[in-house]
Design an enzyme around this catalytic site. Sequence first.
Site, PDB file in Angstrom:
ATOM      1  CG  ASN A 172      40.746  52.126  42.453  1.00  0.00           C
ATOM      2  OD1 ASN A 172      41.868  52.527  41.946  1.00  0.00           O
ATOM      3  ND2 ASN A 172      40.359  50.896  42.586  1.00  0.00           N
ATOM      4  CE  LYS A 221      38.658  49.448  39.811  1.00  0.00           C
ATOM      5  NZ  LYS A 221      37.835  48.355  39.764  1.00  0.00           N
ATOM      6  CG  HIS A 257      40.838  46.908  44.959  1.00  0.00           C
ATOM      7  ND1 HIS A 257      40.330  46.134  44.147  1.00  0.00           N
ATOM      8  CD2 HIS A 257      39.629  48.039  44.700  1.00  0.00           C
ATOM      9  CE1 HIS A 257      39.368  46.398  43.276  1.00  0.00           C
ATOM     10  NE2 HIS A 257      38.938  47.751  44.023  1.00  0.00           N
ATOM     11  CD  GLU A 281      39.961  45.404  40.399  1.00  0.00           C
ATOM     12  OE1 GLU A 281      40.864  46.419  40.381  1.00  0.00           O
ATOM     13  OE2 GLU A 281      38.750  45.833  39.896  1.00  0.00           O
ATOM     14  CD  GLU A 286      35.675  48.540  46.208  1.00  0.00           C
ATOM     15  OE1 GLU A 286      35.439  49.693  45.926  1.00  0.00           O
ATOM     16  OE2 GLU A 286      36.852  47.955  46.038  1.00  0.00           O
ATOM     17  N   GLY A 337      32.967  46.763  38.885  1.00  0.00           N
ATOM     18  CA  GLY A 337      32.937  46.690  37.189  1.00  0.00           C
ATOM     19  C   GLY A 337      31.807  46.047  36.691  1.00  0.00           C
ATOM     20  CB  SER A 386      28.695  49.160  39.817  1.00  0.00           C
ATOM     21  OG  SER A 386      29.348  48.228  39.283  1.00  0.00           O
TER      22      SER A 386
HETATM   23  P1  PGA Z   1      33.563  50.213  40.011  1.00  0.00           P
HETATM   24  O1  PGA Z   1      35.069  49.748  41.036  1.00  0.00           O
HETATM   25  O2  PGA Z   1      33.147  51.564  40.567  1.00  0.00           O
HETATM   26  O3  PGA Z   1      34.199  50.261  38.517  1.00  0.00           O
HETATM   27  O4  PGA Z   1      32.805  48.906  39.967  1.00  0.00           O
HETATM   28  C1  PGA Z   1      35.083  50.133  42.407  1.00  0.00           C
HETATM   29  C2  PGA Z   1      36.264  49.602  42.822  1.00  0.00           C
HETATM   30  O5  PGA Z   1      36.732  48.587  42.491  1.00  0.00           O
HETATM   31  O6  PGA Z   1      37.110  50.466  43.591  1.00  0.00           O
END
Ligand code: PGA
Length: 250
Positions: A6, A8, A92, A94, A164, A170, A210
């Site tokens: 992803n 983003k 997601h 976010e 998640e 993140g 992460s």
């Molecule tokens: P991350 O993001 O690996 O940077 O923690 C995962 C995601 O949000 O899909």
Amino acid sequence: MLIAGNWKMNTDLAAATQLAQDVVAAVGDPGAVQVAVCPPFISLDAVFGALRGSAVKLGAQNMHAADAGAYTGEVAAPMLRSVGCDYVILGHSERRQYFGETDAGVNAKVKQALANGLIPIICVGEVLDERRAGRENEVVQTQVAGALDGVSVDDPARLVIAYEPVWAIGTGETATPAQAQDMHAFIRGLLSKRFGESFARDIHILYGGSMKPANAADLLSQTDVDGGLIGGASLKADSFAAIVQAEQGA
Ligand code: PGA
């Protein structure tokens, strides 16, 4: 087994095209592991070109629930199909957190994705306060039930769930393999009740938050962890490929 990147809101057109080429080279033949990358909308077409002839599939990060129409700034499922997408990430955290997405909205998008031959990667997960309060199962159960309300699908390959935990996205803080396994087993149980045992056994439940080369093998070796949704570590072809390799060995 599925490893999806992803990206983003990162990479312009040139960087996305380059990253896609680098991913193809670094991943090589992923064997039984399915691999996908999800770049920003504006680079989907170019990335599809860069992926052609490789085993790496294309996904988008969001879409609208309608076929077409007066929805300024939005992108529809048929458009995603027309540029070669097989997958679309939906719900997601976010999107839920910054753009007000609700379970009902995610549900409408899931139905639209399926109707258009896209495989939705449905994201669920609790925030830190919910985990501290011991409410993570309840939260995830509500999200799974909401996203799948009235959804009919008999092929487990048409649907992906990504667990998640929001506190791990993140942040550099990862769920422990045991925390991931517990929640994945819980989600599989929910899917078993909803779609039957064999569907639940075969569906991919990804972990995200992460995941990186250093922790991927431990997470991916858990019985109910069928792959990963990778944010930060998917922006470097080498670290993304290392996670694919960890899945090959899991
Ligand atoms: P991350 O993001 O690996 O940077 O923690 C995962 C995601 O949000 O899909």
